[in-house]
Motif scaffolding. Structure first.
Motif, short mmCIF file in Angstrom:
data_model
loop_
_atom_site.label_atom_id
_atom_site.label_comp_id
_atom_site.label_asym_id
_atom_site.label_seq_id
_atom_site.Cartn_x
_atom_site.Cartn_y
_atom_site.Cartn_z
N VAL A 176 0.84 -1.20 0.00
CA VAL A 176 0.00 0.00 0.00
C VAL A 176 0.88 1.24 0.00
CG1 VAL A 176 -1.67 1.35 1.34
CG2 VAL A 176 -1.95 -1.12 1.13
N GLY A 177 1.91 1.25 0.85
CA GLY A 177 2.82 2.38 0.91
C GLY A 177 3.55 2.60 -0.40
N SER A 178 3.97 1.50 -1.05
CA SER A 178 4.67 1.60 -2.33
C SER A 178 3.75 2.15 -3.41
CB SER A 178 5.20 0.22 -2.75
OG SER A 178 6.18 -0.24 -1.83
N TYR A 179 2.49 1.72 -3.40
CA TYR A 179 1.52 2.20 -4.39
C TYR A 179 1.34 3.71 -4.26
CZ TYR A 179 -2.80 2.78 -7.03
OH TYR A 179 -3.74 3.21 -7.95
N ILE A 180 1.20 4.18 -3.02
CA ILE A 180 1.02 5.61 -2.78
C ILE A 180 2.24 6.40 -3.26
CG2 ILE A 180 0.82 7.38 -0.98
CD1 ILE A 180 -0.87 5.38 0.61
N ALA A 181 3.44 5.89 -2.97
CA ALA A 181 4.67 6.57 -3.38
C ALA A 181 4.79 6.62 -4.90
CB ALA A 181 5.89 5.86 -2.77
N ASN A 182 4.36 5.56 -5.57
CA ASN A 182 4.48 5.50 -7.02
C ASN A 182 3.45 6.36 -7.74
OD1 ASN A 182 6.63 3.70 -6.89
ND2 ASN A 182 5.31 1.90 -6.97
N ASN A 183 2.30 6.55 -7.11
CA ASN A 183 1.21 7.27 -7.77
C ASN A 183 1.03 8.70 -7.28
OD1 ASN A 183 -0.56 5.26 -9.57
ND2 ASN A 183 0.29 4.14 -7.83
N ASN A 184 1.65 9.04 -6.17
CA ASN A 184 1.60 10.41 -5.67
C ASN A 184 2.94 10.68 -5.00
OD1 ASN A 184 1.06 12.87 -4.44
ND2 ASN A 184 -1.02 12.31 -3.85
N SER B 231 3.64 11.27 4.81
CA SER B 231 2.83 11.17 6.02
C SER B 231 3.28 12.18 7.07
CB SER B 231 2.90 9.75 6.59
OG SER B 231 4.25 9.40 6.90
N ILE B 232 4.52 12.65 6.95
CA ILE B 232 5.04 13.62 7.92
C ILE B 232 4.24 14.91 7.89
CG2 ILE B 232 7.06 15.07 8.48
CD1 ILE B 232 8.82 12.79 7.67
N ASN B 233 3.70 15.26 6.73
CA ASN B 233 2.90 16.49 6.62
C ASN B 233 1.61 16.40 7.44
OD1 ASN B 233 4.76 17.73 4.92
ND2 ASN B 233 3.83 16.85 3.08
N TYR B 234 1.26 15.20 7.86
CA TYR B 234 0.09 15.00 8.72
C TYR B 234 0.50 14.72 10.16
CZ TYR B 234 -2.43 14.58 4.31
OH TYR B 234 -2.97 14.83 3.06
N GLY B 235 1.81 14.74 10.41
CA GLY B 235 2.31 14.53 11.77
C GLY B 235 2.69 13.10 12.10
N TYR B 236 2.74 12.23 11.08
CA TYR B 236 3.05 10.82 11.32
C TYR B 236 4.33 10.42 10.59
CZ TYR B 236 -1.70 10.73 13.09
OH TYR B 236 -2.84 11.00 13.82
N ARG B 237 5.25 9.80 11.29
CA ARG B 237 6.54 9.46 10.72
C ARG B 237 6.43 8.36 9.67
NH1 ARG B 237 10.49 13.21 11.20
NH2 ARG B 237 10.29 14.25 13.21
N LYS B 238 5.47 7.47 9.82
CA LYS B 238 5.31 6.36 8.89
C LYS B 238 3.92 6.37 8.29
CE LYS B 238 8.44 3.34 11.54
NZ LYS B 238 8.54 2.05 12.27
N ILE B 239 3.81 5.92 7.04
CA ILE B 239 2.52 5.85 6.37
C ILE B 239 1.60 4.88 7.11
CG2 ILE B 239 3.40 4.09 4.80
CD1 ILE B 239 0.62 6.70 4.11
N SER B 240 2.18 3.83 7.68
CA SER B 240 1.37 2.86 8.42
C SER B 240 0.73 3.50 9.64
CB SER B 240 2.24 1.67 8.86
OG SER B 240 3.34 2.10 9.65
N ASP B 241 1.44 4.40 10.31
CA ASP B 241 0.88 5.10 11.47
C ASP B 241 -0.26 6.02 11.06
OD1 ASP B 241 2.74 3.87 13.11
OD2 ASP B 241 4.18 5.52 12.96
N ALA C 29 4.22 -9.15 9.27
CA ALA C 29 3.55 -8.53 8.12
C ALA C 29 2.17 -7.99 8.50
CB ALA C 29 3.42 -9.54 6.99
N MET C 30 1.97 -6.69 8.29
CA MET C 30 0.68 -6.07 8.59
C MET C 30 -0.17 -6.01 7.33
SD MET C 30 -1.34 -4.70 10.82
CE MET C 30 -0.23 -4.41 12.21
#
Length: 242
Positions: free
Chosen positions: A194-202, A207-217, A234-235
């Motif tokens: 999911v994180g890779s898809y987001i990075a590839n498409n946007n 996630s730091i811009n929302y205050g979270y260090r990781k996309i999973s958080d 694996a989550m």
């Protein structure tokens, strides 16, 4: 084994705060080694005194550019030339631009065409075209050091609440699309994919811009998805609405 990125950090000291440099270097350390650190500006200008104090502690090389006229920004031109020289040198494999100036958008696009990522760092006032072109772009207000003159510790990042995250329709759509596109036949999606898809498409998303260090958080904070841990590490997540 993936090769460690050699990153060139170019700073436009005329329009970005020195208070975020510790946080920027800390963030870049996740991606590779910042072996080039150039700070551009007219060092005769008293307004750069804050930056001057940051140079030696962080091994940043000052790049002098005199302001020949009041109506033109010579620093921008010098920084672009510096970036192109580095691009053709073959000594770096990624770039980081610390600036809030949209004029650097064509430079970012040119570097991306050469296959190198460009990490952007700027203030909230940064125009959207420059934000969207970087991969990713992080607002430095989320990386600011404390207000004290001697503070070297980044201030705690303020996390966006669940309510505000859910009110962000663009964010919700992005997350749901990413989960839907990476889900298996059972509807569950691997968090890493999911994180890779987001990075590839946007590519500008962080996630730091929302205050979270990781996309999973960030995804967990929205409470929009069910989650389960598989094999102890694996989550996986699933959209209950799908």
């Amino acid at each position: 084994m993936q090769e460690t990125k050699r990153i060139a950090l170019l700073i436009d000291c005329d329009n970005v705060s020195h208070k975020a440099i510790e946080g920027v270097l800390e963030e870049l350390a996740k991606h590779g080694t910042v072996n080039v650190r150039h700070a551009h500006g007219d060092w005769n200008n008293p307004s750069l005194s804050g930056w001057a104090e940051k140079l030696h502690p962080h091994a940043i090389r000052p790049m002098q550019q005199f302001a020949y006229t009041k109506s033109k920004n010579a620093t921008d031109s010098a920084m672009i030339i510096d970036a192109m020289d580095l691009l053709y040198s073959g000594n770096v494999t990624a770039f980081a631009l610390m600036t809030s100036d949209c004029d650097f958008t064509p430079l970012v696009l040119r570097i991306l065409e050469s296959g190198f990522p460009v990490y952007g760092f700027g203030e909230r006032k940064t125009p959207q075209p420059f934000v969207d072109s970087c991969s990713p772009f992080i607002y430095i207000e989320n990386l600011m050091s404390g207000e004290g003159a001697d503070s070297e510790t980044p201030a705690p990042v303020k996390k966006t609440s669940k309510a505000k995250l859910r009110q962000d329709s663009a964010l919700v759509k992005l997350l749901r699309t990413a989960v839907d596109q990476t889900a298996g036949d059972d509807g569950w999606a691997n968090m890493g994919q999911v994180g890779s898809y987001i990075a590839n498409n946007n590519s500008s998303f962080s996630s730091i811009n929302y205050g979270y260090r990781k996309i999973s958080d960030l995804i967990k904070a929205t409470e929009l998805f069910k989650s389960e841990l598989r094999n102890g590490t694996a989550m996986y997540i699933r959209d209950p609405k799908s």
